[in-house]
Design an enzyme around this catalytic site. Structure first.
Site, short mmCIF file in Angstrom:
data_model
loop_
_atom_site.label_atom_id
_atom_site.label_comp_id
_atom_site.label_asym_id
_atom_site.label_seq_id
_atom_site.Cartn_x
_atom_site.Cartn_y
_atom_site.Cartn_z
N THR A 83 68.05 1.75 -49.16
CA THR A 83 68.99 1.47 -50.15
C THR A 83 68.38 2.09 -51.54
O THR A 83 67.28 2.02 -51.67
CB THR A 83 69.42 0.24 -50.52
OG1 THR A 83 70.03 0.02 -51.77
CG2 THR A 83 68.48 -0.76 -50.49
N ASN A 84 69.18 2.94 -52.42
CA ASN A 84 68.74 3.26 -53.49
C ASN A 84 68.59 2.09 -54.58
O ASN A 84 67.64 1.99 -55.05
CB ASN A 84 69.45 4.53 -54.12
CG ASN A 84 69.36 5.79 -53.44
OD1 ASN A 84 68.22 6.62 -53.82
ND2 ASN A 84 70.02 6.12 -52.52
N THR A 85 70.05 1.69 -54.80
CA THR A 85 69.99 0.61 -55.76
C THR A 85 68.91 -0.49 -55.83
O THR A 85 68.33 -1.02 -56.51
CB THR A 85 71.44 -0.09 -55.80
OG1 THR A 85 72.32 0.71 -55.99
CG2 THR A 85 71.57 -1.28 -56.82
N CYS A 197 73.01 7.30 -53.70
CA CYS A 197 73.33 5.94 -52.96
C CYS A 197 73.60 6.32 -51.51
O CYS A 197 73.96 7.25 -51.12
CB CYS A 197 74.71 5.48 -53.45
SG CYS A 197 75.29 3.92 -52.46
N THR A 198 72.91 5.52 -50.82
CA THR A 198 72.75 5.94 -49.12
C THR A 198 74.11 6.20 -48.52
O THR A 198 74.06 6.72 -47.42
CB THR A 198 71.64 5.14 -48.40
OG1 THR A 198 72.00 3.70 -48.70
CG2 THR A 198 70.35 5.18 -48.89
N GLU A 199 75.18 5.78 -48.98
CA GLU A 199 76.53 5.82 -48.55
C GLU A 199 76.99 6.91 -48.73
O GLU A 199 78.17 7.45 -48.18
CB GLU A 199 77.19 4.45 -48.82
CG GLU A 199 77.28 3.06 -48.18
CD GLU A 199 75.87 2.45 -48.82
OE1 GLU A 199 75.56 1.42 -48.30
OE2 GLU A 199 75.71 2.99 -50.22
#
Length: 231
Positions: A83-85, A197-199
Site C-alpha cells: 500500500t502507498n498510504t 495508490c496501489t488500486e
C-alpha cells in the site's frame, strides 16, 4: 531465492496484484515452474480505514508493526508493505523488524531517476497527496519535485479510490476523470505521473494515455523480485 514478506489487505484488491506480479516476475526470470517464495499476512482493512479517517496513525502503526513481526517470524527475509498510504507509518514498521524494508517510494524514485524525470505528478489517497511522508522522500532522496492536483481534484481522486476501487468497482466515467486530472498535472510541468495508490492501476493503465505513468505496485514488486534473486 530469498523469501519475500508481504503485508497486505489495504485493500485486498491491490494485494492480489502484488501476488500476481511477484510470481510472474520470478517465473519470467527463472522460467519453468518457478514461482515466488512468499510469506503474507493480510489485515482487515476496515480497522485500518477507520484509523486513517480518525487520523490515528500511531495505533495504525502499532497494528502494522505487530503484523510485520509475525511475517518476519514466519520466515520472510524482506518486507513489502502493499500500500502507498500506509507508508506513513513505515518508521514504526522498520523499527519493529530486523529484515530489510523495501520502501515503495524508493522503487518509484529510482524509476524517475532512470528516466531522467525531475518533476512528477502524484495521485493517490488524500493522505498520500497532502501529507509529507511520500513527497518529502522523493524530494530529499531523489531530488524530485512533486505536483499534486488541486483541492477539488484531490477530493475526487480520493473518493473514487475508497468508494469504487477498494470494492473492485471499475467505471469508465471515473477513468475519464482520472485521465483529465493526469493531463492537468502534465500541463503543470509533470514529466510523468505516479499512480500513488496501489488500486489506481486497476482503473488506469499506460495504454489509456501518452503521458508516462508509474504504476507503484508494479515498480515495488519488480524491486522485490530483483532483491529475492540477489540482483
Amino acid at each position: 531465492m530469498r523469501t519475500i514478506g508481504i503485508l497486505g489487505g489495504m485493500s485486498w484488491e491491490s494485494t492480489q496484484s502484488y501476488y500476481q506480479a511477484l510470481n510472474q516476475g520470478i517465473n519470467k526470470a527463472l522460467g519453468g515452474f518457478h514461482s515466488a517464495q512468499i510469506v503474507m499476512i493480510s489485515v482487515d482493512f476496515a480497522e485500518i480505514e477507520t484509523l486513517q479517517q480518525q487520523g490515528d496513525w500511531q495505533t495504525a502503526g502499532q497494528l502494522l508493526a505487530s503484523a510485520s513481526k509475525r511475517i518476519e517470524k514466519a520466515g520472510a527475509e524482506c518486507l513489502l508493505l502493499a500500500t502507498n498510504t500506509m507508508h506513513n507509518v513505515a518508521p514504526a514498521i522498520e523499527s519493529a523488524i530486523q529484515i530489510p524494508f523495501l520502501h515503495i517510494a524508493d522503487a518509484t524514485g529510482e524509476k524517475c531517476q532512470r528516466d531522467g524525470v525531475t518533476r512528477v505528478g502524484l495521485i493517490g489517497t488524500r493522505f498520500t497527496m497532502e501529507q509529507a511522508f511520500y513527497k518529502a522522500r522523493l524530494k530529499e532522496r531523489f531530488g524530485i519535485d512533486v505536483v499534486i492536483p488541486n483541492e477539488q481534484e484531490r477530493a475526487e481522486v480520493h473518493q473514487i479510490i475508497f468508494d469504487e476501487l477498494c470494492h473492485g468497482l471499475i467505471h469508465d466515467a471515473s477513468r475519464a476523470r482520472y485521465l483529465d486530472i493526469i493531463t492537468s498535472l502534465h500541463q503543470q510541468g509533470a514529466q510523468a505521473v505516479i499512480l500513488g495508490c496501489t488500486e489506481i492501476a486497476l482503473l488506469v493503465e499506460q495504454h489509456h494515455t501518452q503521458i508516462p505513468l508509474y504504476d507503484t505496485t508494479a515498480l515495488h514488486a519488480s524491486k522485490a523480485v530483483e532483491w529475492a534473486l540477489g540482483n
